[in-house]
Scaffold this active site. Structure first.
Site, PDB file in Angstrom:
ATOM      1  N   GLY A  49       0.948  -1.115   0.050  1.00  0.00           N
ATOM      2  CA  GLY A  49      -0.084  -0.075   0.217  1.00  0.00           C
ATOM      3  C   GLY A  49       0.883   1.331   0.148  1.00  0.00           C
ATOM      4  N   ALA A  50       0.702   2.163  -0.960  1.00  0.00           N
ATOM      5  CA  ALA A  50       1.547   3.305  -1.005  1.00  0.00           C
ATOM      6  C   ALA A  50       1.847   4.136   0.131  1.00  0.00           C
ATOM      7  CB  ALA A  50       0.948   4.145  -2.347  1.00  0.00           C
ATOM      8  N   ASP A 234      -1.795   4.431  -6.412  1.00  0.00           N
ATOM      9  CA  ASP A 234      -0.160   4.209  -6.070  1.00  0.00           C
ATOM     10  C   ASP A 234       0.562   5.656  -6.533  1.00  0.00           C
ATOM     11  OD1 ASP A 234       0.567   1.545  -4.876  1.00  0.00           O
ATOM     12  OD2 ASP A 234      -1.173   1.372  -5.804  1.00  0.00           O
TER      13      ASP A 234
END
Length: 343
Positions: A49-50, A234
């Site tokens: 997860g960014a 992202d």
């Protein structure tokens, strides 16, 4: 100061990360004591997860600088940064976080308490992420009607951030405001983040959730069973083109065809002002084994060729709005994104 959330825990000497590869069956933490171990955790998707990757990298930066022995401190810092930066190329939050840490390094390189300053910056980043996600949730919840059924893809929840989440933050905030919400979670092949992680999160929160296979989405939309699609991101280009988990583009096309609003929920830090369009966004290609195997078991013939891009790009014409902590961005995206970046 210390930090403890479901996703990560900072003790001052090490970073513990919830091993998301083992969810939903095993809740186990991996302890990272060096920047190399943090880099490995990012590369192997122990943490993903960014926003979560960015904050984890910031703590990895702190651990790396603390390991400095002799020679040029600046040269060592650059080695640490490069080790962390080359883990995953698509998520811009990784580079945003490392550049932010580097800026603090150069501003305080001569200070005796440099390492303490860097640690405080990483902690500040972590707590900011939580507040940012709650603001995204509040802004996005206003777009969701009571009784809505939301389709989401991959996992953009608490597990993808320090806490609360982006896309799932919108859903959480809508539920917290008293709205009745139902969620359809794409399983999200090949890594199954939707089936394993999103469903796990929402069930723990008592939010009604159904897991669906990725190729069911169009059928559900055509039958009028989806009111909105909400996904994370992202990397977002200056024109609004958005890189997100592979399969997001397909959902956006289907949503457009069926007149369903398609929302991207992401912090402003996910916007990359150096990239004008999605054509410039690098797309990570991952190991073929992620496609040929599922749950450790081979599901495809030996020797078959595999493509495994981790992300795709959804062009801005398919996006209804981008939900950020600073407000909701609508078309024309390039003009309005620039305004948000100036706030």
């Amino acid at each position: 100061m210390k930090l403890k959330t479901k996703t990560m825990e900072w003790s001052g000497n090490s970073l513990k990360l919830l091993d998301q590869r083992k969810l939903p069956f095993i809740e186990e933490y991996v302890e990272c004591k060096t920047h190399e171990e943090v880099a490995h955790a990012i590369k192997e998707m122990i943490v993903r997860g960014a926003p979560a990757i960015g904050v984890a990298a910031a703590f990895g930066y702190v651990l790396g600088l603390r390991d400095y022995k002799t020679g040029s401190l600046t040269d060592w810092m650059k080695q640490v940064k490069e080790t962390l930066a080359r883990t995953r190329p698509t998520a811009v939050n990784l580079f945003w976080a490392l550049n932010r840490m580097e800026k603090v390094f150069f501003e305080n390189a001569d200070r005796e308490n440099l390492f303490e300053i860097l640690e405080n910056e990483a902690l500040k980043m972590a707590y900011e992420d939580i507040e940012v996600n709650k603001a995204i949730g509040k802004n996005g919840a206003q777009l969701i009607k009571d009784g809505s059924t939301i389709l989401t893809h991959c996992n953009a929840g608490a597990l993808a951030t320090v806490d609360y989440g982006t896309a799932l933050g919108v859903i959480r905030a809508a539920v917290e405001s008293g709205k009745r919400i139902r969620v359809f979670a794409d399983e999200t092949r090949p890594y199954l983040q939707g089936a394993r992680l999103t469903a796990w999160e929402l069930m723990k929160d008592g939010i009604e959730v159904y897991v669906i296979t990725d190729n069911m989405a169009g059928w559900l939309m055509k039958r009028g069973l989806i009111d909105a699609v909400v996904v994370g991101a992202d990397r977002i280009a200056l024109n609004g083109d958005t890189a997100n988990k592979i399969g997001t583009y397909s959902l956006a096309v289907l949503a457009k065809r069926n007149n369903i609003p398609f929302y991207v929920a992401a912090p402003v830090s996910t916007i990359d002002p150096t990239i004008r369009s999605g054509e410039e966004i690098p797309i990570e290609e991952r190991r073929p084994e992620e496609v040929t195997h599922c749950g450790g078991n081979r599901i495809a013939p030996e020797g078959v060729k595999v493509l495994n891009p981790a992300f795709d790009v959804t062009e801005n014409t398919l996006i209804t709005a981008i939900i950020t902590e600073k407000g909701v961005i609508r078309p024309p995206f390039e003009e309005n994104i620039k305004k948000i970046l100036e706030v």
